[in-house]
Design a protein around this motif. Structure first.
Motif, PDB file in Angstrom:
ATOM      1  N   ALA A 122      -5.975   4.680   0.110  1.00 27.05           N
ATOM      2  CA  ALA A 122      -5.594   3.248  -0.064  1.00 27.05           C
ATOM      3  C   ALA A 122      -6.893   2.406  -0.384  1.00 27.05           C
ATOM      4  O   ALA A 122      -6.827   1.395  -1.297  1.00 27.05           O
ATOM      5  CB  ALA A 122      -4.835   2.822   1.241  1.00 27.05           C
ATOM      6  N   GLY A 181      -3.936   0.708   5.315  1.00 25.69           N
ATOM      7  CA  GLY A 181      -3.094   2.048   4.749  1.00 25.69           C
ATOM      8  C   GLY A 181      -2.589   2.640   5.878  1.00 25.69           C
ATOM      9  O   GLY A 181      -1.387   3.284   5.713  1.00 25.69           O
ATOM     10  N   THR A 214       0.858  -1.130  -0.008  1.00 24.16           N
ATOM     11  CA  THR A 214      -0.064  -0.021   0.006  1.00 24.16           C
ATOM     12  C   THR A 214       0.741   1.363   0.116  1.00 24.16           C
ATOM     13  O   THR A 214       0.460   2.059  -0.459  1.00 24.16           O
ATOM     14  CB  THR A 214      -1.079   0.237   1.487  1.00 24.16           C
ATOM     15  OG1 THR A 214      -1.920  -0.988   1.133  1.00 24.16           O
ATOM     16  CG2 THR A 214      -1.748   1.092   1.353  1.00 24.16           C
ATOM     17  N   ASP A 243      -9.113  -2.279   4.214  1.00 22.50           N
ATOM     18  CA  ASP A 243      -8.227  -1.540   3.224  1.00 22.50           C
ATOM     19  C   ASP A 243      -7.845  -0.485   4.038  1.00 22.50           C
ATOM     20  O   ASP A 243      -6.638  -0.017   3.875  1.00 22.50           O
ATOM     21  CB  ASP A 243      -8.732  -1.447   1.964  1.00 22.50           C
ATOM     22  CG  ASP A 243      -9.124  -2.785   1.255  1.00 22.50           C
ATOM     23  OD1 ASP A 243      -8.326  -3.732   1.479  1.00 22.50           O
ATOM     24  OD2 ASP A 243     -10.022  -2.774   0.359  1.00 22.50           O
TER      25      ASP A 243
END
Length: 407
Positions: free
Chosen positions: A82, A204, A29, A200
Motif C-alpha cells: 500500500a 493498509g 487502499t 500509508d
C-alpha cells in the motif's frame, strides 16, 4: 507487567487524527490492493474458538487469520505494498493505482530504488511488491533475522544487506543508505521528518478491520493487538475508534517483556524506548523504539499495555496449532500467537484477577485476536510449535471436513 493507560479516552474520533488515517482511506487502499495477484481474492478467515472461549470464561474468542492473506504469510502484505503504491502515485498522480502492482509502469519505474529495514515480514512484502511494480529493492537485515527469512526476501529479487546490531540499528542503516544513494525508505516505523510512508503502511492495515466488521455482526468488546513499533495497533485502533466512537472496544496492546517500548511510552506519556534486551523469540515484535506517529494514535485509544514472556507465546502457538474438538487448528507464528498469549495471561493469571475485572473481561466478553503471521520461518515454527506447518494445515482441513459432515 501491565499498565492501565490513564490517557485513553472515550469520545468521538478526533478530526486531526482522521486527517491522517481514516476508514475512507483504508477502504480506498483495500480497493487498490484487490488487483494485486499476490493477495488472496477472498477475505482471510475469522475463526471462532468456542473451546478456548469456554476455558477462559468468556463468551467468544475470534481469530482473524492473516497467515492466509497471501503466500507471504503475514499481515505485512497489506502495509508495504500500500505504501509503495501511494509513493508512486505521489510522483505520478495520473497513473491508475491498481495497475502499479501489475507492472504496468515498470519501464517508467526502472530507475527507482526502495530500501527498508525488517525483522522479516515487512521486507518480504516490500520485496514482492517492488518486484511486481518493477522497482529495485534493498533490504537491511540485522544479525538476529533467520537465514530462512533472508532467503525468502532474496527470493523476490531484493538485494540483502546484513549488519550487526538489532532492528533499530537496521532502521538507522537503511536511512543512511537512502541518504547516501538517493533511495526512498519504505519503513513501517516513523522518525523525525519521516511520517508519510509509515502512515500509508498503517493505513493498509485498516483493510483487515474492514473485513472483520463485514464478517462478524456482533460488536467485539475487546481487541488484543501486537505491539512492535505500534503500526498494526495504530492502524486497527484508529479504524475501530472512528467506526464506534465512544463505544469502541476495550483495546489491549501486548509486546515481549524485553521489547517493552510501548509500555514504557505509556508510563512516560511519550514515545519511548524499550528497557530490555530486545531479543525476543517473537521476532516481529522485537522492536526497541516506538514509532512517534503510531504513538499519536495509541496514547489516546489503547486502554491497557502489557508485556508477555516468550514461553507464553510458545505455549499459545502450540495450543493454536493443535486446536480441539470445536476449535480449528491454526498455523500461527511466534508473533502471531502473542494476542492469545496475552489473553490467556489476563484470563488465567491470579496476578491479573483485578485487572480482568477492571477491563470488563467477563462472561459476556467477545474478544478479537489477530494472527499476524503463519510459519514464515518453517524450521523455527517446527521447533517452537512442535509440528510442521504442513501438518497443522492438514489438521485444519480434517477439522473442516469433520464439521462439514457433522454441522
Amino acid at each position: 507487567m501491565l499498565v492501565t493507560n490513564t490517557n485513553a479516552v472515550r469520545a468521538a474520533y478526533p478530526r486531526e487524527l482522521q486527517h491522517i488515517m481514516s476508514i475512507a482511506e483504508a477502504q480506498r487502499t483495500r480497493d487498490w490492493l484487490s488487483a494485486w495477484p499476490m493477495l488472496s481474492r477472498a477475505p482471510t478467515p475469522l475463526w471462532p474458538l468456542p473451546d478456548m472461549a469456554q476455558s477462559l470464561g468468556v463468551a467468544g474468542v475470534f481469530v482473524k487469520d492473516e497467515s492466509k492473506r497471501s503466500a507471504l504469510g503475514s499481515f505485512k502484505a497489506l502495509g508495504a505494498p500500500a505504501a509503495l503504491v501511494r509513493l508512486v502515485l505521489r510522483a505520478h498522480p495520473a497513473w491508475e493505482p491498481k495497475a502499479v502492482l501489475q507492472g504496468a509502469y515498470a519501464e517508467a519505474l526502472r530507475g527507482w530504488v526502495v530500501v527498508s529495514a525488517t525483522d522479516g515480514n515487512h521486507g518480504r512484502a516490500l520485496a514482492a511488491a517492488a518486484r511486481d511494480a518493477g522497482v529495485r529493492c534493498v533490504i537491511v537485515l540485522h544479525k538476529h533475522v533467520s537465514a530462512e527469512r533472508e532467503s525468502a526476501i532474496a527470493g523476490f529479487g531484493a538485494e540483502v544487506v546484513r549488519i550487526e546490531g538489532n532492528y533499530d540499528a537496521s532502521v538507522a542503516h537503511a536511512a543512511a543508505l537512502a541518504r547516501e544513494h538517493g533511495w526512498q525508505v519504505v519503513s513501517d516505523t516513523s522518525y523525525a521528518g519521516y511520517e508519510d510512508i509509515p502512515r500509508d503502511v498503517m493505513q493498509g492495515y485498516g483493510t483487515l478491520v474492514d473485513e472483520v466488521l463485514a464478517q462478524h455482526a456482533r460488536p467485539f468488546t475487546h481487541v488484543i493487538l501486537q505491539g512492535g513499533v505500534g503500526g498494526l495497533a495504530a492502524g486497527v485502533a484508529s479504524y475501530m475508534w472512528e467506526r464506534f466512537g465512544a463505544r469502541r472496544p476495550t483495546l489491549v496492546v501486548a509486546e515481549p517483556r524485553q521489547a517493552d517500548c510501548l509500555l514504557q511510552s505509556a508510563l512516560g506519556g511519550r514515545a519511548a524506548n524499550a528497557t530490555g534486551t530486545v531479543d525476543s523469540v517473537m521476532a516481529g515484535l522485537a522492536c526497541g523504539e516506538t514509532s512517534p506517529l503510531a504513538w499519536r494514535f495509541l496514547q489516546p485509544s489503547i486502554d491497557v499495555f502489557m508485556t508477555i514472556e516468550d514461553d507464553d507465546a510458545i505455549d499459545a502457538m502450540r495450543r493454536l496449532a493443535r486446536g480441539s474438538v470445536r476449535d480449528v487448528p491454526i498455523e500461527s507464528g511466534e508473533s502471531g500467537a502473542a494476542g492469545l498469549a496475552a489473553l490467556r495471561v489476563l484470563a488465567l493469571s491470579q496476578a491479573h484477577r483485578a485487572h480482568r475485572t477492571q477491563i470488563g473481561l467477563a462472561a459476556d466478553a467477545n474478544v478479537l485476536l489477530i494472527n499476524t503471521e503463519g510459519a514464515t520461518a518453517p524450521s523455527v515454527y517446527r521447533e517452537l510449535a512442535g509440528l510442521d506447518a504442513e501438518e497443522v494445515l492438514r489438521l485444519q482441513r480434517l477439522h473442516g471436513e469433520r464439521l462439514g459432515a457433522n454441522p
